[in-house]
Design a protein around this motif. Structure first.
Motif, mmCIF file in Angstrom:
data_model
loop_
_atom_site.group_PDB
_atom_site.id
_atom_site.type_symbol
_atom_site.label_atom_id
_atom_site.label_comp_id
_atom_site.label_asym_id
_atom_site.label_seq_id
_atom_site.Cartn_x
_atom_site.Cartn_y
_atom_site.Cartn_z
ATOM 1 N N PRO A 69 0.822 -1.208 0.000
ATOM 2 C CA PRO A 69 0.000 0.000 0.000
ATOM 3 C C PRO A 69 0.862 1.267 0.000
ATOM 4 N N ARG A 70 0.407 2.263 -0.753
ATOM 5 C CA ARG A 70 1.114 3.533 -0.815
ATOM 6 C C ARG A 70 0.073 4.642 -0.872
ATOM 7 N N PHE A 71 0.354 5.727 -0.172
ATOM 8 C CA PHE A 71 -0.545 6.869 -0.132
ATOM 9 C C PHE A 71 0.224 8.104 -0.577
ATOM 10 N N GLN A 122 5.208 10.989 1.553
ATOM 11 C CA GLN A 122 4.672 9.749 1.014
ATOM 12 C C GLN A 122 4.587 8.727 2.135
ATOM 13 N N VAL A 123 3.570 7.878 2.050
ATOM 14 C CA VAL A 123 3.391 6.803 3.018
ATOM 15 C C VAL A 123 3.443 5.496 2.256
ATOM 16 N N TYR A 158 4.297 0.969 8.421
ATOM 17 C CA TYR A 158 4.302 2.058 7.442
ATOM 18 C C TYR A 158 5.480 2.982 7.726
ATOM 19 N N ARG A 159 5.969 3.611 6.663
ATOM 20 C CA ARG A 159 7.000 4.640 6.766
ATOM 21 C C ARG A 159 6.473 5.900 6.093
ATOM 22 N N VAL A 160 6.623 7.019 6.773
ATOM 23 C CA VAL A 160 6.269 8.319 6.214
ATOM 24 C C VAL A 160 7.594 9.010 5.921
ATOM 25 N N THR A 161 7.760 9.441 4.658
ATOM 26 C CA THR A 161 9.029 10.053 4.268
ATOM 27 C C THR A 161 8.813 11.391 3.574
ATOM 28 N N GLU A 162 9.854 12.211 3.638
ATOM 29 C CA GLU A 162 9.917 13.486 2.919
ATOM 30 C C GLU A 162 10.200 13.184 1.446
ATOM 31 N N PRO A 163 10.010 14.176 0.548
ATOM 32 C CA PRO A 163 10.343 13.958 -0.868
ATOM 33 C C PRO A 163 11.808 13.544 -1.080
#
Length: 156
Positions: free
Chosen positions: A84-86, A94-95, A104-109
């Motif tokens: 899954p990607r959001f 991006q998640v 899940y990992r939340v990252t900067e551009p």
């Protein structure tokens, strides 16, 4: 900063408590009757501070994010097959999740880590551990977790 996200066991609408490591309530989330998910986030004093509102109908799940009355962005599930990607239009975050949708990992551009989200599986209700790199991002990361959880609930 570490937060614990726990769904209340007996609630008619979505209802969550968010705690810190000391067990103190940071936020309370209350579901409201609406077309699609509508989640109000309250601070520790019970003051409404943010909203996560599902937009329907759409091809892929989409959630509008508001702090107070100001729209700060949108979370939309991206079309993928296994992981899954959001996509998030506030800050370019991006998640990305694992196959089982428990991590899940939340990252900067640029790829820098914003937060990690882990689902604990041996509980009667949805329970997540949220590790946020900068505490100033805690509310927005919580809004992402709510959108991800609501999307999974929409699928049944």
């Amino acid at each position: 900063m570490r937060m614990y996200f726990r769904q209340r066991l007996f609630s008619w609408l979505d209802s969550y408590d968010i705690y810190n490591e000391a067990g103190e309530t940071l936020y309370t989330v209350e579901g409201k009757l609406a077309w699609g998910h509508c989640l109000h986030i309250l601070d520790s004093t019970g003051e409404h501070i943010a909203t996560v509102q599902e937009k329907v109908p759409t091809m892929l799940p989409r959630f509008e994010l508001y702090i107070g009355e100001q729209r700060i962005g949108c979370v939309q599930k991206a079309f993928t097959f296994f992981r899954p990607r959001f996509d998030i239009d506030c800050g370019g975050w991006q998640v990305e999740g694992d196959f089982m949708e428990w991590e899940y990992r939340v990252t900067e551009p640029c790829g820098a880590l914003v937060a990690t989200i882990s689902k604990e599986v041996l509980h009667l209700t949805d329970t997540y551990v949220i590790d946020v790199v900068q505490s100033s991002d805690a509310l927005q990361v919580l809004m992402l977790v709510l959108a991800i959880d609501a999307e999974k609930c929409s699928r049944g």
